[in-house]
Design an enzyme around this catalytic site. Structure first.
Site, PDB file in Angstrom:
ATOM      1  N   SER A 156     -45.745  19.212  14.228  1.00  0.00           N
ATOM      2  CA  SER A 156     -46.646  19.592  15.418  1.00  0.00           C
ATOM      3  C   SER A 156     -46.830  21.092  15.603  1.00  0.00           C
ATOM      4  O   SER A 156     -47.304  21.936  14.833  1.00  0.00           O
ATOM      5  CB  SER A 156     -46.220  18.655  16.470  1.00  0.00           C
ATOM      6  N   ASP A 281     -54.491  10.643  14.320  1.00  0.00           N
ATOM      7  CA  ASP A 281     -53.494  11.342  15.321  1.00  0.00           C
ATOM      8  C   ASP A 281     -54.126  11.468  16.566  1.00  0.00           C
ATOM      9  O   ASP A 281     -55.070  11.772  16.876  1.00  0.00           O
ATOM     10  CB  ASP A 281     -53.415  12.511  14.802  1.00  0.00           C
ATOM     11  N   HIS A 309     -49.318  10.234  15.612  1.00  0.00           N
ATOM     12  CA  HIS A 309     -48.571  11.709  15.523  1.00  0.00           C
ATOM     13  C   HIS A 309     -47.225  11.585  15.147  1.00  0.00           C
ATOM     14  O   HIS A 309     -46.381  11.222  16.053  1.00  0.00           O
ATOM     15  CB  HIS A 309     -49.049  12.227  17.102  1.00  0.00           C
TER      16      HIS A 309
END
Length: 340
Positions: A156, A281, A309
């Site tokens: 991320s 996501d 995610h």
């Protein structure tokens, strides 16, 4: 069997310049929803307790970052960069700390400033385009062990910063290979997406942590916003416009987002790099995903319809889930690291 392609060809297709055969991710039938994919490993995964030793790395500006190392003392080193407000306790970090040492790797999780459980010393903290501490850590490890292969994994926010760092150094990057997972390639679009639907729950949770950490510094530093103003912030954009941007040398949120988004830099990467992403996501819409012509020949994009995610939960039974990232990433690392 599902192919690792986009929802339609108008969006970004998978990019595999070396022609590697990839077993596509197939979501568990009981966990197909993107929010379930995202939240299952956070709330329902068996709690792994890998033992670590902590090292404090002093930085050139007088601040520090804390490193959590696996206990094995030999083998190639894999450096993990966590996501927004993450740590070595994040489910993906615990998974790799548990798995990779059994495959012969040493693992070190670098906590971004203020994320190790102790406030950092300066008013500034970290952000999505912050590559200085990544560079300092990698060069420190390379100086200590010049002949030890290094690899990196970023999740991320950590993945965005990692990709930006790789692009800055090109073929001089002192690592053998890299992996980036669930990257917010365009920060402005990703931040705007978090203001709608169920994504607001993720924003609320993460923003609460960000505000709590910065409020600890109100008494010690002159910040760009007062404690009362910080308490009233309801979106990432407000926080980045008044706190993240000014504290880290940007004029405002848009200047920060424009400078730090990794998508514009992907063409400059020169070492073998794997990007794993799901089109569902929930932290961003699919249009932020780069097109194949934006990627350098050394970048492989694993793009899947499902996965959420940093989720990618498979398996036939809920009590026996498979965490696909912990199959795909070690297999990919092994092929690159063992060539050295």
């Amino acid at each position: 069997m599902e192919r690792p392609l986009g929802l339609n060809t108008a969006l970004s297709p998978a990019h595999n310049p070396v022609g590697e055969k990839v077993t596509p991710f197939k979501p568990a039938w009981w966990c197909r929803n993107p929010h379930l994919q995202t939240l299952w490993p956070v709330f329902f995964r068996r709690w792994l307790r890998p033992e670590v030793r902590r090292e404090r790395l002093e930085l050139p500006d007088g601040d520090f970052v804390d490193l959590d190392w696996s206990l094995n003392d030999s083998g190639p080193i894999v450096i993990i960069f966590h996501g927004l407000e993450g740590s070595s306790h994040s489910h993906y970090a615990r998974g790799m700390l548990d798995l990779l040492p059994r495959k012969g790797y040493r693992v070190v999780v670098m906590h971004f400033r203020g994320c190790s459980g102790e406030p950092n010393r300066l008013a500034r903290a970290y952000h999505s385009g912050d590559t200085g501490d990544i560079d300092f850590l990698v060069r420190t490890l390379k100086t200590r062990e010049p002949n030890t292969p290094l690899a990196t994994i970023g999740y991320s926010l950590g993945g965005n910063a990692l990709l930006k760092w790789l692009s800055e150094l090109g073929d001089t990057a002192p690592v053998q290979c890299a992996v980036a997972v669930s990257v917010p390639f365009l920060l402005h679009e990703s931040t705007a997406h978090m203001q709608h639907g169920f994504a607001r729950v993720y924003q609320w949770h993460l923003l609460k942590s960000l505000k709590r950490n910065v409020l600890r510094k109100v008494q010690s530093f002159t910040l760009p916003a007062s404690a009362d103003e910080i308490q009233k912030m309801k979106t990432f954009y407000e926080f980045d416009d008044r706190i993240t941007g000014p504290l880290h040398g940007f004029k405002d949120a848009m200047h920060y987002y424009t400078s730090s988004s990794s998508r514009q830099y992907l063409k400059r990467i020169r070492i073998p790099t794997l990007i794993v992403h799901a089109q569902d996501d929930p932290f961003m819409h699919a249009q932020v995903i780069p097109q194949a012509n934006e990627l350098s020949p050394t970048v492989t994009l694993d793009l899947h319809r499902h996965g959420g995610h940093v989720g990618f939960v498979g398996g036939r039974l809920p009590w026996r889930p498979r965490y696909w990232l912990e199959e795909r990433i070690p297999n990919w690392l092994q092929k690159r690291m063992h060539k050295m």
